[in-house]
Motif scaffolding. Structure first.
Motif, PDB file in Angstrom:
ATOM      1  N   ALA A 143       1.330   6.490  -6.692  1.00 48.20           N
ATOM      2  CA  ALA A 143      -0.116   8.226  -6.790  1.00 48.20           C
ATOM      3  C   ALA A 143      -0.060   8.568  -6.677  1.00 48.20           C
ATOM      4  CB  ALA A 143      -1.532   6.676  -5.970  1.00 48.20           C
ATOM      5  N   SER A 144       1.121   9.110  -6.166  1.00 46.08           N
ATOM      6  CA  SER A 144       0.955  10.646  -5.366  1.00 46.08           C
ATOM      7  C   SER A 144       2.161  11.508  -5.836  1.00 46.08           C
ATOM      8  CB  SER A 144       1.380  10.906  -4.216  1.00 46.08           C
ATOM      9  OG  SER A 144       2.256  10.360  -3.564  1.00 46.08           O
TER      10      SER A 144
ATOM     11  N   LEU B 265       9.777   8.117  -2.237  1.00 49.53           N
ATOM     12  CA  LEU B 265       8.987   8.630  -1.456  1.00 49.53           C
ATOM     13  C   LEU B 265       9.441   6.836  -0.623  1.00 49.53           C
ATOM     14  CD1 LEU B 265       9.057  10.288   1.099  1.00 49.53           C
ATOM     15  CD2 LEU B 265       6.733  10.688   0.447  1.00 49.53           C
ATOM     16  N   GLY B 266       7.875   6.913  -1.957  1.00 50.30           N
ATOM     17  CA  GLY B 266       6.983   5.226  -1.353  1.00 50.30           C
ATOM     18  C   GLY B 266       8.089   3.936  -0.910  1.00 50.30           C
TER      19      GLY B 266
ATOM     20  N   GLN C 153       6.029  10.062  -6.391  1.00 51.19           N
ATOM     21  CA  GLN C 153       6.267  10.308  -5.504  1.00 51.19           C
ATOM     22  C   GLN C 153       7.157   8.748  -5.186  1.00 51.19           C
ATOM     23  OE1 GLN C 153       6.887  12.979  -1.966  1.00 51.19           O
ATOM     24  NE2 GLN C 153       4.291  12.478  -2.469  1.00 51.19           N
TER      25      GLN C 153
ATOM     26  N   ALA D 159       1.195   3.931  -3.003  1.00 52.62           N
ATOM     27  CA  ALA D 159       0.309   5.642  -2.585  1.00 52.62           C
ATOM     28  C   ALA D 159       1.430   6.073  -2.771  1.00 52.62           C
ATOM     29  CB  ALA D 159       0.450   5.599  -0.941  1.00 52.62           C
ATOM     30  N   GLY D 160       3.101   5.993  -3.250  1.00 48.44           N
ATOM     31  CA  GLY D 160       3.748   7.200  -3.226  1.00 48.44           C
ATOM     32  C   GLY D 160       3.834   6.760  -5.093  1.00 48.44           C
TER      33      GLY D 160
ATOM     34  N   ALA E 229       0.977  -1.109  -0.103  1.00 52.52           N
ATOM     35  CA  ALA E 229       0.222  -0.088   0.270  1.00 52.52           C
ATOM     36  C   ALA E 229       0.690   1.400   0.117  1.00 52.52           C
ATOM     37  CB  ALA E 229      -0.945  -0.216   1.219  1.00 52.52           C
ATOM     38  N   LEU E 230       2.201   1.116   0.887  1.00 52.31           N
ATOM     39  CA  LEU E 230       2.830   2.304   0.642  1.00 52.31           C
ATOM     40  C   LEU E 230       2.975   2.427  -0.388  1.00 52.31           C
ATOM     41  CD1 LEU E 230       4.903   2.231   4.578  1.00 52.31           C
ATOM     42  CD2 LEU E 230       3.242   3.756   3.712  1.00 52.31           C
TER      43      LEU E 230
END
Lengths: 503, 101
Positions: free
Chosen positions: B52-53, B58-59, B55, B49-50, B45-46
């Motif tokens: 999707a945004s 970062l994820g 980044q 999410a990285g 998920a992390l």
């Protein structure tokens, strides 16, 4: 990377000291040097030295406002809430280290105990300074890891293992839930910085789900009912010094982590305050009702921690609902007082457990009936335990009364009928709690001593000194309730400001 | 359906599998495995999410950090399992429910 400032030293010092404490203890044991207490004294001096950067950081915060330490994208920031948590964990931590010297026998691995305890204090101070959602999780997980091993410290006892397994499994599920919440926030807002999230947050369902995940995930560590089932086992089975730390600081650190994560999501829904109040009422009621039927002293105190988390949640909920800092100030004051009172109660109960059971190599739990007439042989400990439980029960003129009063007064000032009813309910709960505290005091001061007490072991001076200090401070805060206002009042205002509600 | 949606759905499914495993199993080792599946879902998920945004770095770095912390938890869980086996002679957690009330 910025210059190291006072508050980063405050966090770094215990973390650096922790491996040194372990190695020194280990090497001295391997070489058979006759310095059995070396890890204990090193741990004590490390925490004592940490008071210097703490004092510098506190005066710096007072003069110049929050200080930020930047490493790449990650920022640590000491604000008033962080200072409150640092003061609480360092204060109780120093006393517990002092107390644990004679309590933990060398063959149980004293160096492991002390090095983990020092690391836990440092990690909790770091947790208070985290200003980034993921960084908060990392500190939170580090705190959990150091406490897992301490809860299951008597690893040859089936009961300790059971408590450890329950604690590890429930905490791990909680932290996985928090991670899912962090992923949702990152996907939705594209940032992890608490302030930036608050500015970017809208009332989307994704962020609401993230908030719910934070409440459940951090709620496990805060022991919010119904995520509390690990707490009575862990608190009653851990070594008594650790019970004091768990109850006095660790669950409060979980609460602060929860508040920090919710403050970032303040714009998602206006009902966080109501939610906290609802959990507060649940915690109070379940904690008190379960404590009523306990026969073991440490288990009774563990359930009473549940109800005290309830009072804190109530005050915080009132503050968020009414957008007025006084409820939060009362709650933070109660947090400090609870640290003192519960620390005192667990250390004094632990002294009895040590004198009556542990010193003779017996790991059975301390029953209330074991304490019958104990005041004759152990007057200092009996006085400490009695004062602690009376103060927990909210009798004036002790510390517990003052902070409960502040929370209840804040509730009445909202002029909202529902909240006033809640406050009356909380006050009745507080009276109900005397129903299990009073018999404990009664048992301690009975005329005839039980055979167990008559054959009890003497207590070391290092066990008595922390108990005496805490007894004196519980009385002192009761007489001068403003003693800790410099810590709790700015923290309450800072919390409201973090939620973006005036302050 | 985009790749990201499928991956996010996969993370949720993994999470559900982990939770289901935790609820039904009474064996200490299997409990540790189920916990690992839960955290693996969070890792996925992390990273999603990285991405999707926008980044992904970062994820991924978050995921690396989680792997470290999560390994320590797994080691502690297994150490407890060893000790449970030594003291009780069994891995069955139903034997480990003496503390009540």
């Amino acid at each position: 990377m910025d210059e190291m400032s006072a508050f980063t030293w405050m966090i770094t010092l215990p973390l650096l000291a922790s491996p040194v404490v372990y190695l020194a203890g280990r090497i001295s044991r391997r070489r058979n040097w006759d310095v059995g207490m070396i890890s204990h004294w090193l741990a004590f001096w490390a925490l004592a030295a940490t008071w210097i950067p703490f004092a510098l950081a506190a005066s710096d915060l007072d003069k110049n406002g929050p200080d930020t330490f930047q490493v790449g994208q990650i920022a640590l920031r000491l604000d008033d809430i962080g200072l409150l948590l640092a003061g609480l964990s360092l204060g109780l931590g120093t006393l517990v280290v002092l107390y644990s010297g004679p309590y933990i026998s060398p063959d149980h691995g004293r160096e492991k105990y002390h090095s983990l305890l020092v690391a836990m204090v440092g990690v909790m101070m770091g947790l208070g300074c985290a200003h980034d959602l993921f960084n908060l999780w990392v500190w939170f997980e580090a705190m959990a890891i150091s406490s897992f091993l301490l809860v299951a410290f008597y690893h040859e006892q089936a009961a300790s293992l059971e408590a450890g397994v329950k604690y590890v499994v429930q905490s791990a599920v909680g932290s996985a839930l928090v991670l899912m919440g962090i992923a949702l926030v990152l996907a939705q807002t594209g940032t992890l910085d608490l302030d930036k999230i608050r500015l970017a947050a809208d009332d989307s369902n994704m962020l609401l789900a993230a908030g719910a995940l934070f409440v459940i995930g951090f709620g496990v560590k805060t022991a919010m009912v119904p995520m509390h089932t690990w707490l009575p086992d862990a608190h009653s089975q851990a070594p008594s010094g650790i019970s004091a730390m768990l109850s006095g600081v660790v669950i409060e650190a979980g609460l602060i982590a929860l508040l920090r994560s919710l403050s970032a999501l303040a714009g998602v829904t206006p009902t966080w305050g109501e939610l906290l109040m609802a959990f507060g009422v649940l915690n109070m009621t379940v904690g008190n009702l379960m404590a009523l039927r306990q026969t073991q002293v440490k288990r009774l105190l563990a359930y009473s921690s549940l109800s005290h988390v309830g009072y804190m949640l109530l005050g915080l909920g009132i503050a968020l609902y009414a957008q007025d800092a006084s409820g939060a100030q009362g709650s933070f004051f109660h947090m400090l007082n609870h640290g003192l009172m519960k620390g005192l109660a667990f250390l004094a109960a632990g002294a009895f457990l040590y004198a009556l059971h542990v010193a003779s190599g017996d790991h059975s739990p301390l029953l209330i009936s074991d304490l019958s007439g104990a005041a004759k042989s152990y007057p200092m400990m009996a006085l400490g335990l009695s004062l602690a439980v009376l103060s927990l029960g909210g009798l004036p003129p002790f510390a517990g009364f003052m902070s409960k009063w502040q929370i209840f007064a804040a509730g009445f000032e909202t002029h909202n009928g529902w909240i006033q009813a809640l406050v009356i309910f909380a006050a009745l709960n507080s009276v109900l709690s005397l129903a299990y505290y009073a018999p404990l005091v009664n048992t301690l001061y009975r005329q005839s001593a039980s055979p167990l007490v008559q054959h009890g072991h003497p207590l070391s001076i290092w066990i008595c000194i922390p108990v005496m200090i805490l007894t004196a401070s519980v009385i002192a805060v009761g007489i001068w309730p403003g003693l800790f206002n410099w810590l709790s009042d700015p923290a309450g205002s800072a919390l409201l400001a973090a939620f973006g509600l005036g302050g | 359906m985009s790749t990201l949606t499928i991956l996010a759905g996969g993370a949720l499914a993994l999470f559900a599998v982990g939770l289901y495993g935790l609820l039904i199993t009474r064996n200490m080792i299997k409990v540790v495995v189920a916990l690992q599946i839960l955290v693996k879902a969070a890792l996925l998920a992390l990273v999603v999410a990285g991405k999707a945004s926008d980044q992904i770095n970062l994820g991924q770095s978050l995921a690396m950090t989680v792997i470290v912390a999560d390994t320590v938890v797994a080691v502690i869980g297994l150490a407890l399992a060893v000790q449970v086996k030594r003291v009780l002679g069994t891995m069955d957690l139903t034997e480990l429910s003496k503390l009540r009330g």
